[in-house]
Design a protein around this motif. Sequence first.
Motif, PDB file in Angstrom:
ATOM      1  N   ASN A 167       0.905  -1.135  -0.008  1.00  0.00           N
ATOM      2  CA  ASN A 167       0.014  -0.042  -0.116  1.00  0.00           C
ATOM      3  C   ASN A 167       0.895   1.174   0.036  1.00  0.00           C
ATOM      4  O   ASN A 167       2.003   1.318   0.565  1.00  0.00           O
ATOM      5  CB  ASN A 167      -1.023  -0.062   1.267  1.00  0.00           C
ATOM      6  CG  ASN A 167      -1.635  -1.321   1.336  1.00  0.00           C
ATOM      7  OD1 ASN A 167      -2.120  -1.841   0.340  1.00  0.00           O
ATOM      8  ND2 ASN A 167      -1.629  -1.846   2.677  1.00  0.00           N
ATOM      9  N   ASN A 168       0.511   2.131  -0.632  1.00  0.00           N
ATOM     10  CA  ASN A 168       1.300   3.583  -0.962  1.00  0.00           C
ATOM     11  C   ASN A 168       0.190   4.531  -0.244  1.00  0.00           C
ATOM     12  O   ASN A 168      -1.064   4.773  -0.735  1.00  0.00           O
ATOM     13  CB  ASN A 168       1.748   3.727  -2.348  1.00  0.00           C
ATOM     14  CG  ASN A 168       2.711   4.621  -2.338  1.00  0.00           C
ATOM     15  OD1 ASN A 168       2.420   5.842  -1.944  1.00  0.00           O
ATOM     16  ND2 ASN A 168       3.795   4.518  -2.761  1.00  0.00           N
ATOM     17  N   ASP A 169       0.835   5.560   0.431  1.00  0.00           N
ATOM     18  CA  ASP A 169      -0.038   6.753   0.769  1.00  0.00           C
ATOM     19  C   ASP A 169      -0.559   7.492  -0.122  1.00  0.00           C
ATOM     20  O   ASP A 169      -1.913   8.071  -0.096  1.00  0.00           O
ATOM     21  CB  ASP A 169       0.437   7.505   1.684  1.00  0.00           C
ATOM     22  CG  ASP A 169       1.270   6.941   3.249  1.00  0.00           C
ATOM     23  OD1 ASP A 169       0.518   5.647   3.358  1.00  0.00           O
ATOM     24  OD2 ASP A 169       2.098   7.088   3.810  1.00  0.00           O
ATOM     25  N   CYS A 170       0.082   7.579  -1.412  1.00  0.00           N
ATOM     26  CA  CYS A 170      -0.405   8.461  -2.565  1.00  0.00           C
ATOM     27  C   CYS A 170      -1.419   7.680  -3.206  1.00  0.00           C
ATOM     28  O   CYS A 170      -2.153   8.358  -3.923  1.00  0.00           O
ATOM     29  CB  CYS A 170       0.882   8.703  -3.334  1.00  0.00           C
ATOM     30  SG  CYS A 170       2.219   9.445  -2.498  1.00  0.00           S
ATOM     31  N   ASP A 171      -1.861   6.431  -2.963  1.00  0.00           N
ATOM     32  CA  ASP A 171      -2.712   5.633  -3.823  1.00  0.00           C
ATOM     33  C   ASP A 171      -2.432   5.869  -5.287  1.00  0.00           C
ATOM     34  O   ASP A 171      -3.472   6.096  -6.121  1.00  0.00           O
ATOM     35  CB  ASP A 171      -4.177   6.330  -3.334  1.00  0.00           C
ATOM     36  CG  ASP A 171      -4.657   5.653  -2.173  1.00  0.00           C
ATOM     37  OD1 ASP A 171      -4.014   4.467  -1.796  1.00  0.00           O
ATOM     38  OD2 ASP A 171      -5.736   6.094  -1.666  1.00  0.00           O
ATOM     39  N   PRO A 172      -1.393   5.514  -5.872  1.00  0.00           N
ATOM     40  CA  PRO A 172      -1.100   5.736  -7.476  1.00  0.00           C
ATOM     41  C   PRO A 172      -2.229   4.870  -7.932  1.00  0.00           C
ATOM     42  O   PRO A 172      -2.560   5.302  -9.245  1.00  0.00           O
ATOM     43  CB  PRO A 172       0.165   5.211  -7.284  1.00  0.00           C
ATOM     44  CG  PRO A 172       0.586   4.520  -6.343  1.00  0.00           C
ATOM     45  CD  PRO A 172      -0.222   4.839  -5.213  1.00  0.00           C
ATOM     46  N   ALA A 173      -2.412   3.569  -7.567  1.00  0.00           N
ATOM     47  CA  ALA A 173      -3.203   2.630  -8.437  1.00  0.00           C
ATOM     48  C   ALA A 173      -4.517   3.373  -8.822  1.00  0.00           C
ATOM     49  O   ALA A 173      -5.163   3.538  -9.889  1.00  0.00           O
ATOM     50  CB  ALA A 173      -3.404   1.493  -7.703  1.00  0.00           C
ATOM     51  N   LEU A 174      -5.306   4.136  -7.519  1.00  0.00           N
ATOM     52  CA  LEU A 174      -6.545   4.430  -7.602  1.00  0.00           C
ATOM     53  C   LEU A 174      -6.531   5.719  -8.517  1.00  0.00           C
ATOM     54  O   LEU A 174      -7.506   6.012  -9.529  1.00  0.00           O
ATOM     55  CB  LEU A 174      -7.137   5.027  -6.273  1.00  0.00           C
ATOM     56  CG  LEU A 174      -8.424   5.481  -6.303  1.00  0.00           C
ATOM     57  CD1 LEU A 174      -9.416   4.272  -6.739  1.00  0.00           C
ATOM     58  CD2 LEU A 174      -8.942   5.645  -4.877  1.00  0.00           C
ATOM     59  N   ALA A 175      -5.438   6.500  -8.536  1.00  0.00           N
ATOM     60  CA  ALA A 175      -5.435   7.763  -9.315  1.00  0.00           C
ATOM     61  C   ALA A 175      -5.265   7.488 -10.717  1.00  0.00           C
ATOM     62  O   ALA A 175      -5.842   8.083 -11.595  1.00  0.00           O
ATOM     63  CB  ALA A 175      -4.122   8.629  -8.992  1.00  0.00           C
TER      64      ALA A 175
END
Length: 885
Positions: free
Chosen positions: A454-462
């Motif tokens: 998991n990444n705090d920036c949520d790159p996948a969702l973006a």
Amino acid sequence: MATTANPPTKESKKKDEKKDEDLSDEDLALKQQLELYVERVQDSEPGVQKLALESMRQEIRSATSSMTSVPKPLKFLRPHYGTLKSYYENMGESDLKRYLADILSVLALTMSAEGERESLKYRLLGSDGDIGSWGHEYVRNLAGEISQEYTKRQLVEEAPTNDLVELVKQIVAFHMKHNAEPEAVDLLMEVEDLDLLIDYVDSTNYKRTCLYLTSSASYLPGPDDTLVLDIAYKIYLKFEELTSALRIALFLDNLQYVKQLFTMCNDLLQKKQFCYILSQHGVYFILDEKTVMDADEREALQEIVNNAKLSEGYLNLARDVEVMEAKSPEDIYKVHLIDGRASAGASVDSARQNLAATFVNAFVNAGFGQDKLMTVTYEGSTGGTGGGTGGGAGSWLFKNKEHGKASAVASLGMILLWDIDTGLSQLDKYLHSNDNHVLAGSLLGVGIVNCNVNNDCDPALALLAEYINREDPTVRIGAIMGLGLAYAGAQNEQIRGLLSPIIGDNRTPLDVAAFTAISLGLVYVGSCNEEVAQSIIIALMERSESELDEPLCRFLVLGLGLLYLGKQESVEATAEVSKTFDEKIRKYCDMILLSCAYAGTGNVLKVQNLLGHCSQHLEKGEFHQGPAVLGIAMVAMAEELGLDMSIRSLEHLLQYGEQNIRRAVPLALGLLCISNPKVNVMDTLSRLSHDTDSEVAMAAIISLGLIGAGTNNARIAGMLRNLSSYYYKEASLLFCVRIAQGLVHLGKGLLTLAPYHSERFLLSPTALAGIITMLHASLDMKSIILGKYHYVLYFLVLAMQPRMLMTVDEELKPISVPVRVGQAVDVVGQAGRPKTITGFQTHSTPVLLAAGERAELATEKYLPLSPILEGFVILKTNPDYHEDN
């Protein structure tokens, strides 16, 4: 019941004389002595009575301290048991009467008739003395009678049990003092008062007690199993064994307990170890201010939970084992080892074989960040806009046809697994492609790179959110499946907001709806989320009859099942609703919901229920028996005993079952022994891989890959090479052989697909969800995996974990220490301190752990912060350690 003594006849007198002659002088003297005591007990003088009882008591006590055979005093007093009983009945209330009751209670040990429970009866009437002094056997017998008496009293309304509870406390205290923890636990379970246990455990026996509690939990019916684990959790808290308590909290899926542990624990290092365990379990856990006060500490801990260091640790392991060099599919196929005819077919450059090579390449180089097909550097490349790029990846990409390109680009995500920064920059150039298949693959690749990290920036969702409503169904499936993989288990509301409308719209193409249901099932795995369940149920009701016949329609049902993974009774309301479905999928839905809800519970009744469905011989067109067979494996995989029994049941199904059952059996065997190549299962699958029915053969070949996944097992690799030459003319079977070859060498032998960790105690829900999704797709190989949906194989990425033990110091830097690695030994309920591993070898960390292996530190210089050495383990220096000169 023994009666009062009758006057002896002539014959019996003769017999008695003969018996007396056989006895030694010593025994004869003892016998006469005891008979004298019996007479004196009936004397009118209380003083004489007391002396006789005292002496008799001494004799019996000294003889019952060890129980190898029936003690002599009990043997000689046998004929007088009736006499003493009848005399007891006529005595007036006094201390002497209670004294005699004590002795009768011990005599009843060998004399009392079956089911009379006289030993207990006289014990309750006797004095309050220490029962342990009469010996182990007496206490054990008493415990058995108490549990019978308790059960009987439970049947009678309002029967008091206080007198029994007092006795139980004495017995438990005795057992706990004498290393018989399992017996104490069993007795308390029988009288339904396990809470008492917490008061009697001490620092010397709590580990053994908890080990027995946790191992017996898998054999108990609900709700007793959770109660037992609750008690174990409380005992671990009492002795501040917090890491073990955390594992039980995760087993119970109780996040309140997890938060409580973080709040209780004041040691930052210990909290870091908690985070490593949470990340290995794949639980989505957000630390808040209540659990960790300090913001910097919270950030450091959250990073561990998010698995941010997984890629780094994995590559450290790879360097240590010296397998960094990229491998090509040819290195795996080893064509030169096969006799003549296959090599002629192998050189054909067909799209199907290139697609197989894409998957093999992805599986073998998973997580290494480099390979020989996709990450090769370009020469004279002019930007990848779907046109002809330069050499390297571009040329390999266009050796794949249409939907094959999607899997090829997505394989880049697998090669760069867990490394978000590099992964996204490498995939970026494909995100601008005009070719929809390439675009779909790059979106799926983004999901794969983010899987389990998991990444705090949520790159996948973006990145993926904007593509889910595109016109082209392939692009939509790529984005939707990518979201499912990246956020499995996250229960992310934003994703529900994005995906629910797609599934609710009945204009959505069936394949898009099917993958949406699976993604929702993965994101909300085991959450019993009603809104998601509702939207999938409505979608199932609105689909037309012809669509319900489509194999992909079953994914809708599976998505619904995943919501209840391992949640047992919580599924019942949804199961009721499913009875209103069209009869085509009604039974199918029943099987999926039942098998998912009880997955990993080992519930015997559910296994019998599923076996019942498999025993029916049905007309063609019924397809609910396949999931029932997989269901048996899903439920029974919980513990070794049930696992072996279900392997035998599956053998029977092979002999007597219909074709649709036989096609599912190899897959069920693959699930039971995933990444654990048992020889008997290997032989069965090898036999089935030459089956006349090609569907059975394909399932068996894929399962050979699954049971050997990540083990580099030489025997399976040899079998698969032989199969590749046997099936060299049959493209679809050869495709399956290649996939299996890729799986056996998964991550060059550093990865495992086993969903269990922590010495087979914890089951990761996301890992299991990924495996069963892929297995359900394999139930209809021809239309899904061999059709244009071959990328369902990437669902296995959810279960991929390095099978390593990586020790790190207090700064979380890798540190090399000697450890012993050997076969784990089951030491539950054994006395003393038995060895927990056998046939060990000593290695320096990091080390690989195969299925059924256990590691222990071979040095006292460090103390591990987790009792189970698996995954990342933090070591701190032992303050009491002194190096010898």
